[in-house]
Design a protein around this motif. Structure first.
Motif, PDB file in Angstrom:
ATOM      1  N   GLY A  77      13.462  10.730  48.802  1.00 37.79           N
ATOM      2  CA  GLY A  77      13.142   9.275  49.313  1.00 37.79           C
ATOM      3  C   GLY A  77      13.744   8.078  48.707  1.00 37.79           C
ATOM      4  O   GLY A  77      13.244   6.792  49.018  1.00 37.79           O
ATOM      5  N   ARG A  78      14.545   8.663  47.553  1.00 34.56           N
ATOM      6  CA  ARG A  78      14.997   7.103  46.772  1.00 34.56           C
ATOM      7  C   ARG A  78      16.286   6.614  47.381  1.00 34.56           C
ATOM      8  O   ARG A  78      17.343   7.543  47.914  1.00 34.56           O
ATOM      9  CB  ARG A  78      15.350   7.632  45.486  1.00 34.56           C
ATOM     10  N   PRO A  79      16.440   5.406  47.753  1.00 34.18           N
ATOM     11  CA  PRO A  79      17.740   4.889  47.829  1.00 34.18           C
ATOM     12  C   PRO A  79      18.916   4.988  47.013  1.00 34.18           C
ATOM     13  O   PRO A  79      18.662   5.128  45.873  1.00 34.18           O
ATOM     14  CB  PRO A  79      17.509   3.390  48.343  1.00 34.18           C
ATOM     15  N   THR A  80      20.115   5.308  47.879  1.00 36.60           N
ATOM     16  CA  THR A  80      21.195   5.480  47.069  1.00 36.60           C
ATOM     17  C   THR A  80      22.593   5.105  47.976  1.00 36.60           C
ATOM     18  O   THR A  80      22.139   4.530  48.996  1.00 36.60           O
ATOM     19  CB  THR A  80      21.529   7.124  46.342  1.00 36.60           C
ATOM     20  N   ASN A  81      23.745   5.401  47.562  1.00 36.11           N
ATOM     21  CA  ASN A  81      24.654   4.775  48.337  1.00 36.11           C
ATOM     22  C   ASN A  81      25.942   5.750  47.933  1.00 36.11           C
ATOM     23  O   ASN A  81      26.145   6.366  46.988  1.00 36.11           O
ATOM     24  CB  ASN A  81      25.223   3.397  48.042  1.00 36.11           C
ATOM     25  N   LEU A  82      26.845   5.770  49.015  1.00 31.84           N
ATOM     26  CA  LEU A  82      27.884   7.071  48.839  1.00 31.84           C
ATOM     27  C   LEU A  82      28.856   6.270  47.799  1.00 31.84           C
ATOM     28  O   LEU A  82      29.797   7.354  47.360  1.00 31.84           O
ATOM     29  CB  LEU A  82      28.576   6.714  50.322  1.00 31.84           C
ATOM     30  N   ARG A  83      28.823   5.052  47.797  1.00 32.67           N
ATOM     31  CA  ARG A  83      29.960   4.420  46.727  1.00 32.67           C
ATOM     32  C   ARG A  83      29.649   5.048  45.345  1.00 32.67           C
ATOM     33  O   ARG A  83      30.463   5.034  44.330  1.00 32.67           O
ATOM     34  CB  ARG A  83      29.848   3.173  46.825  1.00 32.67           C
ATOM     35  N   ARG A  84      28.460   5.484  44.954  1.00 34.58           N
ATOM     36  CA  ARG A  84      28.139   6.103  43.757  1.00 34.58           C
ATOM     37  C   ARG A  84      29.017   7.363  43.506  1.00 34.58           C
ATOM     38  O   ARG A  84      28.954   7.700  42.224  1.00 34.58           O
ATOM     39  CB  ARG A  84      26.568   6.402  43.575  1.00 34.58           C
ATOM     40  N   PHE A  85      29.514   7.863  44.467  1.00 34.31           N
ATOM     41  CA  PHE A  85      30.507   9.022  44.300  1.00 34.31           C
ATOM     42  C   PHE A  85      31.928   8.631  44.101  1.00 34.31           C
ATOM     43  O   PHE A  85      32.972   9.528  44.001  1.00 34.31           O
ATOM     44  CB  PHE A  85      30.360  10.227  45.315  1.00 34.31           C
ATOM     45  N   ALA A  86      32.189   7.322  43.867  1.00 33.53           N
ATOM     46  CA  ALA A  86      33.731   6.861  43.725  1.00 33.53           C
ATOM     47  C   ALA A  86      34.379   7.567  42.660  1.00 33.53           C
ATOM     48  O   ALA A  86      33.659   7.652  41.449  1.00 33.53           O
ATOM     49  CB  ALA A  86      33.785   5.255  43.780  1.00 33.53           C
ATOM     50  N   GLY A  87      35.410   7.914  42.708  1.00 31.66           N
ATOM     51  CA  GLY A  87      36.206   8.624  41.548  1.00 31.66           C
ATOM     52  C   GLY A  87      36.075  10.248  41.875  1.00 31.66           C
ATOM     53  O   GLY A  87      36.779  10.739  41.035  1.00 31.66           O
ATOM     54  N   LYS A  88      35.423  10.692  42.733  1.00 32.85           N
ATOM     55  CA  LYS A  88      35.101  12.075  42.816  1.00 32.85           C
ATOM     56  C   LYS A  88      35.829  12.443  44.382  1.00 32.85           C
ATOM     57  O   LYS A  88      35.598  11.419  45.028  1.00 32.85           O
ATOM     58  CB  LYS A  88      33.657  12.736  42.796  1.00 32.85           C
ATOM     59  N   VAL A  89      36.494  13.462  44.778  1.00 34.01           N
ATOM     60  CA  VAL A  89      36.386  13.988  45.904  1.00 34.01           C
ATOM     61  C   VAL A  89      34.727  14.027  46.554  1.00 34.01           C
ATOM     62  O   VAL A  89      34.094  14.644  45.824  1.00 34.01           O
ATOM     63  CB  VAL A  89      37.154  15.567  45.987  1.00 34.01           C
ATOM     64  N   VAL A  90      34.757  13.576  47.935  1.00 32.44           N
ATOM     65  CA  VAL A  90      33.493  13.837  48.341  1.00 32.44           C
ATOM     66  C   VAL A  90      33.704  14.768  49.577  1.00 32.44           C
ATOM     67  O   VAL A  90      34.618  14.362  50.563  1.00 32.44           O
ATOM     68  CB  VAL A  90      32.941  12.124  48.648  1.00 32.44           C
ATOM     69  N   LEU A  91      32.744  15.847  49.890  1.00 31.37           N
ATOM     70  CA  LEU A  91      32.659  16.434  51.042  1.00 31.37           C
ATOM     71  C   LEU A  91      31.281  16.016  51.583  1.00 31.37           C
ATOM     72  O   LEU A  91      30.260  16.134  51.110  1.00 31.37           O
ATOM     73  CB  LEU A  91      32.724  17.969  50.535  1.00 31.37           C
ATOM     74  N   VAL A  92      31.354  15.602  52.689  1.00 33.90           N
ATOM     75  CA  VAL A  92      30.346  15.021  53.450  1.00 33.90           C
ATOM     76  C   VAL A  92      30.346  15.962  54.645  1.00 33.90           C
ATOM     77  O   VAL A  92      31.068  16.217  55.432  1.00 33.90           O
ATOM     78  CB  VAL A  92      30.518  13.811  54.075  1.00 33.90           C
ATOM     79  N   ASN A  93      28.860  16.584  54.779  1.00 28.71           N
ATOM     80  CA  ASN A  93      28.549  17.311  55.977  1.00 28.71           C
ATOM     81  C   ASN A  93      27.461  16.781  56.795  1.00 28.71           C
ATOM     82  O   ASN A  93      26.487  16.695  56.308  1.00 28.71           O
ATOM     83  CB  ASN A  93      28.301  18.871  55.416  1.00 28.71           C
ATOM     84  N   LEU A  94      27.749  16.669  57.953  1.00 36.68           N
ATOM     85  CA  LEU A  94      26.537  16.155  58.939  1.00 36.68           C
ATOM     86  C   LEU A  94      26.036  17.340  59.583  1.00 36.68           C
ATOM     87  O   LEU A  94      26.500  18.306  60.227  1.00 36.68           O
ATOM     88  CB  LEU A  94      27.078  15.175  59.978  1.00 36.68           C
ATOM     89  N   TRP A  95      24.652  17.335  59.544  1.00 39.21           N
ATOM     90  CA  TRP A  95      23.736  18.561  60.063  1.00 39.21           C
ATOM     91  C   TRP A  95      22.285  18.287  60.365  1.00 39.21           C
ATOM     92  O   TRP A  95      21.984  17.192  60.379  1.00 39.21           O
ATOM     93  CB  TRP A  95      24.025  19.879  58.805  1.00 39.21           C
TER      94      TRP A  95
END
Length: 200
Positions: A77-95
């Motif tokens: 339940g903690r807020p975060t953001n996809l931009r925290r992974f800047a600099g990495k390859v990101v694999l996003v999976n919607l399920w």
């Protein structure tokens, strides 16, 4: 027993069993198991991602330049953001926990996650369950350790897929490297090598 019943009892049994599976809680696990069997044939292997043309290998160091400021919530339940992974390859999976094809590909995603250098590749599984507790319960029951998040806002492009499962691969600078709508087996040496090559 009437003759017509004796002669057709195999077909009657099949249709009765089919009706029970499709109208009870057995539907989702049975369908996802069958689809997992189909993935095991190797016919639904994911195409390894490649670096998009004209995308620089170097990453712009400032996170505010990241093109996907997607707000999320962590599993707890903690807020975060996809931009925290800047600099990495990101694999996003919607399920979602109610989606049999999603569940069919999850063992492969877990296998890929366990074999991949997560210092270079971030896994962001976004659950679209209306009730987050259903996703949490499924992950606990099946022993999945992949990072799972929930959307904190409507999903923008390129994440706004009309179907699930959907998998999007982003370069370290946030450019779209690959997208696959539908189930696939991602736990292959070729796909893992391509992710790590994309990260370098």
């Amino acid at each position: 027993m009437p003759t017509w019943l004796r002669q057709n009892r195999g077909e009657i049994f099949f249709f009765a069993a089919f009706a029970v599976v499709m109208t009870t809680g057995l539907r989702q696990p049975v369908l996802s198991t069958l689809q997992r069997g189909l993935l095991a044939t190797g016919l639904w292997r994911a195409t390894p991602p490649t670096r998009p043309a004209a995308v620089p290998v170097q990453f712009a160091s400032e996170r505010r330049d990241y093109p996907h400021p997607l707000p999320l919530y962590t599993l707890d339940g903690r807020p975060t953001n996809l931009r925290r992974f800047a600099g990495k390859v990101v694999l996003v999976n919607l399920w979602a926990s109610w989606c049999p094809p999603c569940l069919a590909e999850m063992p492969g995603l877990q296998g890929l996650y366990q074999k991949t250098d997560t210092a270079k590749v971030a896994f962001v599984l976004i659950s679209l369950d209306a009730n987050p507790n259903k996703a949490r319960a499924l992950l606990k029951r099946r022993g999945y350790t992949m990072p799972v998040y929930f959307p904190a806002a409507p999903l923008p492009a390129p994440f706004d897929s009309p179907s699930i499962p959907s998998t999007i691969v982003l370069t370290p600078s946030g450019q779209l490297a690959d997208r696959h709508d539908g189930m696939a087996d991602y736990d292959t040496p070729e796909f893992r090598t391509a992710l790590e090559k994309l990260a370098n």
